[in-house]
Write a protein that holds these residues in place. Structure first.
Motif, PDB file in Angstrom:
ATOM      1  N   LYS A 153      13.959   6.956 -47.896  1.00  0.00           N
ATOM      2  CA  LYS A 153      13.202   5.919 -47.196  1.00  0.00           C
ATOM      3  C   LYS A 153      13.911   5.514 -45.905  1.00  0.00           C
ATOM      4  O   LYS A 153      15.139   5.524 -45.829  1.00  0.00           O
ATOM      5  CB  LYS A 153      13.030   4.687 -48.094  1.00  0.00           C
ATOM      6  CG  LYS A 153      12.219   4.960 -49.358  1.00  0.00           C
ATOM      7  CD  LYS A 153      12.108   3.716 -50.216  1.00  0.00           C
ATOM      8  CE  LYS A 153      11.299   4.002 -51.475  1.00  0.00           C
ATOM      9  NZ  LYS A 153      11.193   2.800 -52.361  1.00  0.00           N
ATOM     10  N   ASN A 154      13.075   5.154 -44.922  1.00  0.00           N
ATOM     11  CA  ASN A 154      13.508   4.679 -43.612  1.00  0.00           C
ATOM     12  C   ASN A 154      14.166   5.778 -42.772  1.00  0.00           C
ATOM     13  O   ASN A 154      14.964   5.499 -41.863  1.00  0.00           O
ATOM     14  CB  ASN A 154      14.486   3.495 -43.757  1.00  0.00           C
ATOM     15  CG  ASN A 154      14.504   2.618 -42.523  1.00  0.00           C
ATOM     16  OD1 ASN A 154      13.478   2.391 -41.888  1.00  0.00           O
ATOM     17  ND2 ASN A 154      15.685   2.129 -42.154  1.00  0.00           N
ATOM     18  N   VAL A 155      13.832   7.041 -43.055  1.00  0.00           N
ATOM     19  CA  VAL A 155      14.352   8.159 -42.262  1.00  0.00           C
ATOM     20  C   VAL A 155      13.553   8.235 -40.963  1.00  0.00           C
ATOM     21  O   VAL A 155      12.327   8.307 -40.997  1.00  0.00           O
ATOM     22  CB  VAL A 155      14.242   9.482 -43.034  1.00  0.00           C
ATOM     23  CG1 VAL A 155      14.715  10.657 -42.158  1.00  0.00           C
ATOM     24  CG2 VAL A 155      15.027   9.400 -44.332  1.00  0.00           C
ATOM     25  N   PRO A 156      14.245   8.221 -39.782  1.00  0.00           N
ATOM     26  CA  PRO A 156      13.513   8.308 -38.511  1.00  0.00           C
ATOM     27  C   PRO A 156      12.671   9.579 -38.440  1.00  0.00           C
ATOM     28  O   PRO A 156      13.105  10.657 -38.895  1.00  0.00           O
ATOM     29  CB  PRO A 156      14.625   8.310 -37.461  1.00  0.00           C
ATOM     30  CG  PRO A 156      15.783   7.661 -38.131  1.00  0.00           C
ATOM     31  CD  PRO A 156      15.691   8.053 -39.573  1.00  0.00           C
ATOM     32  N   LYS A 157      11.483   9.443 -37.893  1.00  0.00           N
ATOM     33  CA  LYS A 157      10.574  10.578 -37.809  1.00  0.00           C
ATOM     34  C   LYS A 157      10.804  11.335 -36.512  1.00  0.00           C
ATOM     35  O   LYS A 157      10.883  10.746 -35.427  1.00  0.00           O
ATOM     36  CB  LYS A 157       9.122  10.109 -37.880  1.00  0.00           C
ATOM     37  CG  LYS A 157       8.130  11.247 -37.972  1.00  0.00           C
ATOM     38  CD  LYS A 157       6.706  10.715 -38.169  1.00  0.00           C
ATOM     39  CE  LYS A 157       5.723  11.873 -38.319  1.00  0.00           C
ATOM     40  NZ  LYS A 157       4.344  11.383 -38.536  1.00  0.00           N
ATOM     41  N   LEU A 158      10.942  12.679 -36.625  1.00  0.00           N
ATOM     42  CA  LEU A 158      11.144  13.537 -35.468  1.00  0.00           C
ATOM     43  C   LEU A 158       9.812  13.878 -34.824  1.00  0.00           C
ATOM     44  O   LEU A 158       8.757  13.850 -35.481  1.00  0.00           O
ATOM     45  CB  LEU A 158      11.855  14.829 -35.884  1.00  0.00           C
ATOM     46  CG  LEU A 158      13.236  14.661 -36.538  1.00  0.00           C
ATOM     47  CD1 LEU A 158      13.721  16.021 -37.057  1.00  0.00           C
ATOM     48  CD2 LEU A 158      14.232  14.073 -35.552  1.00  0.00           C
ATOM     49  N   LYS A 159       9.846  14.189 -33.555  1.00  0.00           N
ATOM     50  CA  LYS A 159       8.655  14.678 -32.886  1.00  0.00           C
ATOM     51  C   LYS A 159       8.353  16.094 -33.378  1.00  0.00           C
ATOM     52  O   LYS A 159       9.252  16.921 -33.520  1.00  0.00           O
ATOM     53  CB  LYS A 159       8.870  14.696 -31.374  1.00  0.00           C
ATOM     54  CG  LYS A 159       9.004  13.305 -30.764  1.00  0.00           C
ATOM     55  CD  LYS A 159       9.153  13.403 -29.248  1.00  0.00           C
ATOM     56  CE  LYS A 159       9.251  12.002 -28.629  1.00  0.00           C
ATOM     57  NZ  LYS A 159       9.404  12.049 -27.154  1.00  0.00           N
ATOM     58  N   LEU A 160       7.107  16.354 -33.627  1.00  0.00           N
ATOM     59  CA  LEU A 160       6.669  17.663 -34.133  1.00  0.00           C
ATOM     60  C   LEU A 160       7.492  18.059 -35.363  1.00  0.00           C
ATOM     61  O   LEU A 160       7.983  19.199 -35.494  1.00  0.00           O
ATOM     62  CB  LEU A 160       6.798  18.737 -33.037  1.00  0.00           C
ATOM     63  CG  LEU A 160       6.003  18.461 -31.741  1.00  0.00           C
ATOM     64  CD1 LEU A 160       6.296  19.565 -30.706  1.00  0.00           C
ATOM     65  CD2 LEU A 160       4.536  18.368 -32.014  1.00  0.00           C
ATOM     66  N   GLU A 161       7.603  17.138 -36.271  1.00  0.00           N
ATOM     67  CA  GLU A 161       8.403  17.340 -37.468  1.00  0.00           C
ATOM     68  C   GLU A 161       7.769  18.386 -38.375  1.00  0.00           C
ATOM     69  O   GLU A 161       6.559  18.391 -38.609  1.00  0.00           O
ATOM     70  CB  GLU A 161       8.521  15.993 -38.201  1.00  0.00           C
ATOM     71  CG  GLU A 161       9.521  15.983 -39.344  1.00  0.00           C
ATOM     72  CD  GLU A 161       9.633  14.576 -39.936  1.00  0.00           C
ATOM     73  OE1 GLU A 161      10.705  13.965 -39.779  1.00  0.00           O
ATOM     74  OE2 GLU A 161       8.646  14.103 -40.535  1.00  0.00           O
ATOM     75  N   THR A 162       8.619  19.288 -38.919  1.00  0.00           N
ATOM     76  CA  THR A 162       8.148  20.357 -39.802  1.00  0.00           C
ATOM     77  C   THR A 162       8.843  20.229 -41.152  1.00  0.00           C
ATOM     78  O   THR A 162       9.794  19.466 -41.327  1.00  0.00           O
ATOM     79  CB  THR A 162       8.447  21.734 -39.208  1.00  0.00           C
ATOM     80  OG1 THR A 162       9.870  21.891 -39.071  1.00  0.00           O
ATOM     81  CG2 THR A 162       7.779  21.883 -37.837  1.00  0.00           C
ATOM     82  N   LYS A 163       8.381  21.030 -42.122  1.00  0.00           N
ATOM     83  CA  LYS A 163       9.002  21.047 -43.440  1.00  0.00           C
ATOM     84  C   LYS A 163      10.443  21.535 -43.356  1.00  0.00           C
ATOM     85  O   LYS A 163      11.307  21.080 -44.109  1.00  0.00           O
ATOM     86  CB  LYS A 163       8.206  21.918 -44.401  1.00  0.00           C
ATOM     87  CG  LYS A 163       6.953  21.251 -44.974  1.00  0.00           C
ATOM     88  CD  LYS A 163       6.311  22.145 -46.030  1.00  0.00           C
ATOM     89  CE  LYS A 163       5.092  21.491 -46.664  1.00  0.00           C
ATOM     90  NZ  LYS A 163       5.461  20.318 -47.504  1.00  0.00           N
TER      91      LYS A 163
END
Length: 309
Positions: A153-163
């Motif tokens: 939880k609360n992990v920053p989201k990357l741009k164009l995030e992939t698996k």
């Protein structure tokens, strides 16, 4: 007692003497005239009495007729009023009869409704009990399905995030806590889509191949946070930006489990419980080291614990 001498009784048959007759002859009218005068007075008195009786009779007749004339309209009015009253009483009786019939019908209908309501209440209770059983079974199935999962939880989201980016985040974290997890240990991984579009740092769900591996990983994370003053943050996951963002690792609870965990944490703060934790998808609390462990299953159970002194 002195002797009393009675006077001799008057002899009614005594006749007048010649001397007395002479005196009467000298000073009075003839005896026949006296008798005639007396008879004429009696006749006049009787005539007068008869006239008075006739007048009295006529007067009574007139008074009676006048009274009858006065009373007749009153009697007619009273008779009409009485007939009207009787008719109204009859109508009231009929109305009361209809009302009584309606009341009897409503009483019977109310009894039928009461019986139906009781039957529906019994059926409703059975349905609620059955629904609770189904909900419990569904909850158990969801817990069993998620027994190998954990959340970041609360992990920053990357741009164009992939698996692949998510897998690298998990592997970097596993190296930090000294519990190696490879790509092959991860069955599936994804970021939850939030209902609020402004909230970007939604949880990341990690599904491993083993419940044992998941339990060991959570144990290592807990040990890491307890042994260090600086808790897990974004830099431990390999982030070069927002490095100080705190990161939280927990079991992947169901919606009901999440709600119970939230209420249980509130319980520990309000009532002085020392321990609150989750294990295998379930929520537990404990008052102190010497108190029994309580498995929280429902919100009603938490409310009862709030009410306990």
């Amino acid at each position: 007692m002195p002797n009393l001498t009675r006077s001799p009784p008057l002899n009614k048959s005594i006749s007048l003497s010649e001397t007395d007759m002479d005196k009467i002859t000298q000073f009075s009218a003839p005896l026949e005239d006296v008798i005639n005068i007396t008879q004429r007075d009696n006749k006049r008195r009787r005539v007068a009495d008869e006239c008075m009786d006739s007048v009295s009779t006529d007067l009574r007749t007139i008074v009676r007729e006048e009274l009858l004339k006065l009373i007749a309209p009153l009697q007619l009015q009273q008779s009409e009023s009485q007939n009207c009253t009787l008719q109204e009483i009859k109508e009231i009786k009929e109305t009361n009869k209809h009302i009584q019939n309606s009341m009897d019908f409503l009483v019977e209908q109310n009894k039928e409704y009461r019986t139906k309501i009781n039957e529906l209440e019994v059926e409703s209770k059975k349905n609620r009990d059955y629904i609770n059983i189904l909900e419990s079974k569904l909850e158990d199935a969801q817990i069993s399905y998620r027994k190998t999962n954990f959340e970041l939880k609360n992990v920053p989201k990357l741009k164009l995030e992939t698996k692949q980016d998510l897998v690298e985040i998990v592997t970097n974290l596993s190296k930090t806590v000294d519990c190696a997890i490879s790509k092959n240990d991860i069955k599936d991984i994804y970021r939850v889509r939030g209902n609020n579009p402004e909230k970007k740092n939604t949880p990341i769900v990690v599904e491993t191949n083993s419940a044992i591996l998941k339990a060991e990983f959570l144990k290592k994370v807990k040990s890491f946070n307890m042994q260090r003053q600086n808790k897990l943050c974004a830099k431990h996951l390999g982030f070069k930006t927002q490095e100080d963002t705190p990161i939280f690792v927990s079991e992947h609870l169901t919606a009901k489990g999440t709600r119970l965990h939230f209420l249980a944490r509130d319980l520990t703060k309000s009532k002085g419980y020392k321990f609150c934790w989750t294990a295998y998808g379930r929520v537990f609390v404990r008052k102190d080291e010497n108190s029994p462990i309580i498995n929280i299953k429902t919100e009603e159970q938490i409310q009862r614990l709030f009410q306990d002194i």
